[in-house]
Design a protein around this motif. Structure first.
Motif, PDB file in Angstrom:
ATOM      1  N   SER A  14      50.149  43.514  42.369  1.00  0.00           N
ATOM      2  CA  SER A  14      49.901  43.543  40.925  1.00  0.00           C
ATOM      3  C   SER A  14      48.534  42.955  40.590  1.00  0.00           C
ATOM      4  O   SER A  14      47.793  43.501  39.758  1.00  0.00           O
ATOM      5  CB  SER A  14      51.002  42.775  40.190  1.00  0.00           C
ATOM      6  N   VAL A  15      48.191  41.841  41.228  1.00  0.00           N
ATOM      7  CA  VAL A  15      46.884  41.217  40.974  1.00  0.00           C
ATOM      8  C   VAL A  15      45.755  42.140  41.423  1.00  0.00           C
ATOM      9  O   VAL A  15      44.744  42.297  40.722  1.00  0.00           O
ATOM     10  CB  VAL A  15      46.794  39.853  41.689  1.00  0.00           C
ATOM     11  N   LEU A  16      45.909  42.766  42.581  1.00  0.00           N
ATOM     12  CA  LEU A  16      44.883  43.697  43.060  1.00  0.00           C
ATOM     13  C   LEU A  16      44.750  44.895  42.119  1.00  0.00           C
ATOM     14  O   LEU A  16      43.640  45.389  41.874  1.00  0.00           O
ATOM     15  CB  LEU A  16      45.224  44.170  44.474  1.00  0.00           C
ATOM     16  N   THR A  17      45.880  45.361  41.588  1.00  0.00           N
ATOM     17  CA  THR A  17      45.843  46.464  40.625  1.00  0.00           C
ATOM     18  C   THR A  17      45.114  46.043  39.358  1.00  0.00           C
ATOM     19  O   THR A  17      44.322  46.809  38.785  1.00  0.00           O
ATOM     20  CB  THR A  17      47.274  46.915  40.275  1.00  0.00           C
ATOM     21  N   PHE A  18      45.373  44.826  38.904  1.00  0.00           N
ATOM     22  CA  PHE A  18      44.694  44.284  37.719  1.00  0.00           C
ATOM     23  C   PHE A  18      43.183  44.228  37.945  1.00  0.00           C
ATOM     24  O   PHE A  18      42.394  44.653  37.091  1.00  0.00           O
ATOM     25  CB  PHE A  18      45.243  42.889  37.418  1.00  0.00           C
ATOM     26  N   ILE A  19      42.775  43.737  39.102  1.00  0.00           N
ATOM     27  CA  ILE A  19      41.345  43.644  39.420  1.00  0.00           C
ATOM     28  C   ILE A  19      40.718  45.037  39.478  1.00  0.00           C
ATOM     29  O   ILE A  19      39.612  45.266  38.959  1.00  0.00           O
ATOM     30  CB  ILE A  19      41.144  42.899  40.753  1.00  0.00           C
ATOM     31  N   ALA A  20      41.424  45.978  40.106  1.00  0.00           N
ATOM     32  CA  ALA A  20      40.903  47.343  40.219  1.00  0.00           C
ATOM     33  C   ALA A  20      40.746  47.986  38.845  1.00  0.00           C
ATOM     34  O   ALA A  20      39.771  48.704  38.588  1.00  0.00           O
ATOM     35  CB  ALA A  20      41.827  48.183  41.093  1.00  0.00           C
ATOM     36  N   ALA A  21      41.705  47.736  37.944  1.00  0.00           N
ATOM     37  CA  ALA A  21      41.625  48.308  36.597  1.00  0.00           C
ATOM     38  C   ALA A  21      40.402  47.789  35.857  1.00  0.00           C
ATOM     39  O   ALA A  21      39.694  48.547  35.174  1.00  0.00           O
ATOM     40  CB  ALA A  21      42.900  47.988  35.819  1.00  0.00           C
ATOM     41  N   LEU A  22      40.130  46.500  35.987  1.00  0.00           N
ATOM     42  CA  LEU A  22      38.958  45.925  35.326  1.00  0.00           C
ATOM     43  C   LEU A  22      37.661  46.415  35.972  1.00  0.00           C
ATOM     44  O   LEU A  22      36.675  46.694  35.280  1.00  0.00           O
ATOM     45  CB  LEU A  22      39.024  44.400  35.387  1.00  0.00           C
ATOM     46  N   ALA A  23      37.671  46.533  37.301  1.00  0.00           N
ATOM     47  CA  ALA A  23      36.452  46.901  38.022  1.00  0.00           C
ATOM     48  C   ALA A  23      36.050  48.352  37.793  1.00  0.00           C
ATOM     49  O   ALA A  23      34.860  48.685  37.843  1.00  0.00           O
ATOM     50  CB  ALA A  23      36.639  46.640  39.518  1.00  0.00           C
ATOM     51  N   THR A  24      37.021  49.224  37.558  1.00  0.00           N
ATOM     52  CA  THR A  24      36.721  50.655  37.430  1.00  0.00           C
ATOM     53  C   THR A  24      36.602  51.118  35.980  1.00  0.00           C
ATOM     54  O   THR A  24      36.280  52.280  35.739  1.00  0.00           O
ATOM     55  CB  THR A  24      37.811  51.492  38.124  1.00  0.00           C
ATOM     56  N   GLU A  25      36.845  50.217  35.037  1.00  0.00           N
ATOM     57  CA  GLU A  25      36.858  50.635  33.629  1.00  0.00           C
ATOM     58  C   GLU A  25      35.527  51.216  33.184  1.00  0.00           C
ATOM     59  O   GLU A  25      35.479  52.203  32.441  1.00  0.00           O
ATOM     60  CB  GLU A  25      37.233  49.451  32.739  1.00  0.00           C
ATOM     61  N   ALA A  26      34.428  50.626  33.626  1.00  0.00           N
ATOM     62  CA  ALA A  26      33.107  51.067  33.171  1.00  0.00           C
ATOM     63  C   ALA A  26      32.522  52.183  34.032  1.00  0.00           C
ATOM     64  O   ALA A  26      31.437  52.694  33.724  1.00  0.00           O
ATOM     65  CB  ALA A  26      32.148  49.879  33.150  1.00  0.00           C
ATOM     66  N   PHE A  36      44.920  60.650  32.019  1.00  0.00           N
ATOM     67  CA  PHE A  36      45.511  59.637  32.897  1.00  0.00           C
ATOM     68  C   PHE A  36      45.687  58.337  32.101  1.00  0.00           C
ATOM     69  O   PHE A  36      45.123  58.162  31.031  1.00  0.00           O
ATOM     70  CB  PHE A  36      44.615  59.380  34.104  1.00  0.00           C
ATOM     71  N   ALA A  37      46.453  57.416  32.638  1.00  0.00           N
ATOM     72  CA  ALA A  37      46.708  56.150  31.948  1.00  0.00           C
ATOM     73  C   ALA A  37      45.404  55.399  31.700  1.00  0.00           C
ATOM     74  O   ALA A  37      44.570  55.285  32.604  1.00  0.00           O
ATOM     75  CB  ALA A  37      47.652  55.288  32.774  1.00  0.00           C
ATOM     76  N   PRO A  38      45.205  54.880  30.490  1.00  0.00           N
ATOM     77  CA  PRO A  38      43.994  54.092  30.220  1.00  0.00           C
ATOM     78  C   PRO A  38      43.955  52.826  31.078  1.00  0.00           C
ATOM     79  O   PRO A  38      44.996  52.304  31.487  1.00  0.00           O
ATOM     80  CB  PRO A  38      44.140  53.731  28.733  1.00  0.00           C
ATOM     81  N   HIS A  39      42.763  52.332  31.315  1.00  0.00           N
ATOM     82  CA  HIS A  39      42.616  51.141  32.148  1.00  0.00           C
ATOM     83  C   HIS A  39      43.330  49.934  31.544  1.00  0.00           C
ATOM     84  O   HIS A  39      43.881  49.099  32.276  1.00  0.00           O
ATOM     85  CB  HIS A  39      41.127  50.825  32.351  1.00  0.00           C
ATOM     86  N   TRP A  40      43.329  49.843  30.212  1.00  0.00           N
ATOM     87  CA  TRP A  40      43.962  48.675  29.595  1.00  0.00           C
ATOM     88  C   TRP A  40      45.472  48.691  29.794  1.00  0.00           C
ATOM     89  O   TRP A  40      46.102  47.627  29.904  1.00  0.00           O
ATOM     90  CB  TRP A  40      43.603  48.577  28.111  1.00  0.00           C
ATOM     91  N   VAL A  41      46.058  49.889  29.873  1.00  0.00           N
ATOM     92  CA  VAL A  41      47.491  49.983  30.153  1.00  0.00           C
ATOM     93  C   VAL A  41      47.775  49.484  31.568  1.00  0.00           C
ATOM     94  O   VAL A  41      48.717  48.712  31.800  1.00  0.00           O
ATOM     95  CB  VAL A  41      47.984  51.433  29.978  1.00  0.00           C
ATOM     96  N   THR A  42      46.949  49.929  32.511  1.00  0.00           N
ATOM     97  CA  THR A  42      47.117  49.498  33.900  1.00  0.00           C
ATOM     98  C   THR A  42      46.958  47.992  34.029  1.00  0.00           C
ATOM     99  O   THR A  42      47.750  47.319  34.706  1.00  0.00           O
ATOM    100  CB  THR A  42      46.096  50.208  34.803  1.00  0.00           C
ATOM    101  N   ALA A  43      45.928  47.451  33.379  1.00  0.00           N
ATOM    102  CA  ALA A  43      45.679  46.010  33.464  1.00  0.00           C
ATOM    103  C   ALA A  43      46.839  45.214  32.875  1.00  0.00           C
ATOM    104  O   ALA A  43      47.303  44.225  33.466  1.00  0.00           O
ATOM    105  CB  ALA A  43      44.374  45.666  32.751  1.00  0.00           C
ATOM    106  N   ALA A  44      47.333  45.644  31.714  1.00  0.00           N
ATOM    107  CA  ALA A  44      48.442  44.935  31.074  1.00  0.00           C
ATOM    108  C   ALA A  44      49.711  45.027  31.915  1.00  0.00           C
ATOM    109  O   ALA A  44      50.446  44.042  32.077  1.00  0.00           O
ATOM    110  CB  ALA A  44      48.683  45.508  29.678  1.00  0.00           C
ATOM    111  N   ALA A  45      49.973  46.218  32.458  1.00  0.00           N
ATOM    112  CA  ALA A  45      51.168  46.407  33.284  1.00  0.00           C
ATOM    113  C   ALA A  45      51.092  45.565  34.551  1.00  0.00           C
ATOM    114  O   ALA A  45      52.087  44.963  34.984  1.00  0.00           O
ATOM    115  CB  ALA A  45      51.324  47.884  33.640  1.00  0.00           C
ATOM    116  N   ALA A  46      49.905  45.512  35.160  1.00  0.00           N
ATOM    117  CA  ALA A  46      49.736  44.730  36.384  1.00  0.00           C
ATOM    118  C   ALA A  46      49.898  43.238  36.111  1.00  0.00           C
ATOM    119  O   ALA A  46      50.506  42.508  36.908  1.00  0.00           O
ATOM    120  CB  ALA A  46      48.364  45.010  36.988  1.00  0.00           C
ATOM    121  N   LEU A  47      49.361  42.792  34.986  1.00  0.00           N
ATOM    122  CA  LEU A  47      49.488  41.376  34.634  1.00  0.00           C
ATOM    123  C   LEU A  47      50.956  41.014  34.407  1.00  0.00           C
ATOM    124  O   LEU A  47      51.433  39.974  34.876  1.00  0.00           O
ATOM    125  CB  LEU A  47      48.665  41.092  33.379  1.00  0.00           C
ATOM    126  N   ALA A  48      51.670  41.897  33.700  1.00  0.00           N
ATOM    127  CA  ALA A  48      53.098  41.664  33.478  1.00  0.00           C
ATOM    128  C   ALA A  48      53.866  41.710  34.794  1.00  0.00           C
ATOM    129  O   ALA A  48      54.793  40.920  35.020  1.00  0.00           O
ATOM    130  CB  ALA A  48      53.652  42.708  32.510  1.00  0.00           C
TER     131      ALA A  48
END
Length: 273
Positions: A14-26, A36-48
């Motif tokens: 989950s933490v790696l997914t969160f990092i990947a979502a933030l790193a690939t957003e830009a 596809f799912a927005p990056h903020w959805v992935t980040a929020a889901a991974a954090l949860a």
């Protein structure tokens, strides 16, 4: 508090997914990733998911995280097909381009889905009986049957630009899915190698559920104005077609996952005797 290996694996993914979502957003994306799912959805889901993996409560957070992570993994099958053409060098035009960073993030999302979902499901009782396998068997007919109907000239809900030929591939996949679904619940399936049945079941569940979630959740988010998507919302037949046909993939994948988990638990008890 001592964490189990499953908790550690789920929180790490989950933490790696969160990092990947933030790193690939830009980073720039390719047109096929529209919807596809927005990056903020992935980040929020991974954090949860990371939080649930650590505390294992509330269960509702685990379920919500698993569902959103599944949506975030949507499109991974398309990534893999495109990567195949990139690696092999087979000419495929635009289809030979793949969103590499996004593919890595979606792979992590799928891993997090499975691990967080495993934490949720280990306390979940499945319905008894073989009905999940038979449900999967029935759901597997929907998409190939629709494609066969369209290829034979049927026009109901057929896209205006539909030009595909006879669905050989879909019918082959139907046969594989049908046999695999029955192997999970019928006696002859117990005579097959357990590893083969489990690997086939979980692989099929992952492919179907990620593709289904990509289309279903992508269309819903498009209807709500959250994301852009490829579905022409002004065409009611297209919306219904996506909801029914691709929704069947999601239901098919979930039914296969449930039947596979039931098979895994039942055969594990037999081996433990």
């Amino acid at each position: 508090m001592r964490l189990s290996r499953l908790q550690i694996a789920a929180s790490t993914a989950s933490v790696l997914t969160f990092i990947a979502a933030l790193a690939t957003e830009a980073l720039p994306s390719l047109p096929y990733t529209t919807g596809f799912a927005p990056h903020w959805v992935t980040a929020a889901a991974a954090l949860a998911g990371a939080g649930f993996a650590f505390f294992e409560r509330p269960v509702a957070v685990g379920w919500l995280s698993s569902v959103l992570l599944l949506w975030s993994a949507g499109g991974l099958v398309l990534d893999c097909f495109r990567a195949f053409f990139v690696v092999t060098g087979i000419p495929a035009g635009e289809f030979a381009r793949v969103d590499g960073p996004g593919m890595a993030g979606r792979a992590l999302s799928l891993a997090a889905t499975g691990l967080v979902g495993a934490l949720v499901l280990r306390r979940t009782r499945l319905p008894s009986g073989p009905w999940l396998g038979y449900t999967a068997f029935a759901l597997g007919f929907i998409y190939p049957t629709v494609k066969l109907y369209w290829s034979l000239g049927g026009s109901f809900l057929r896209p205006a630009d539909y030009s595909e030929g006879f669905p050989y591939g879909e019918l082959i996949m139907l046969a594989i899915g049908a046999v695999g679904s029955l192997a999970l619940v019928q006696a002859w399936g117990r005579r097959l190698p357990r590893g083969l049945v489990l690997s086939g079941g979980w692989t099929g569940a992952a492919m179907l559920s990620t593709m289904g979630s990509m289309s279903v959740f992508g269309t819903l988010s498009q209807l709500m104005g959250v994301t852009d998507g490829p579905v022409p919302l002004g065409d009611a037949s297209a919306v219904v077609m996506v909801s029914c046909v691709y929704g069947s993939w999601l239901l098919f994948g979930l039914a296969v996952a449930g039947a596979t988990l039931a098979y895994q638990r039942q055969t594990a008890r037999v081996l433990a005797r």
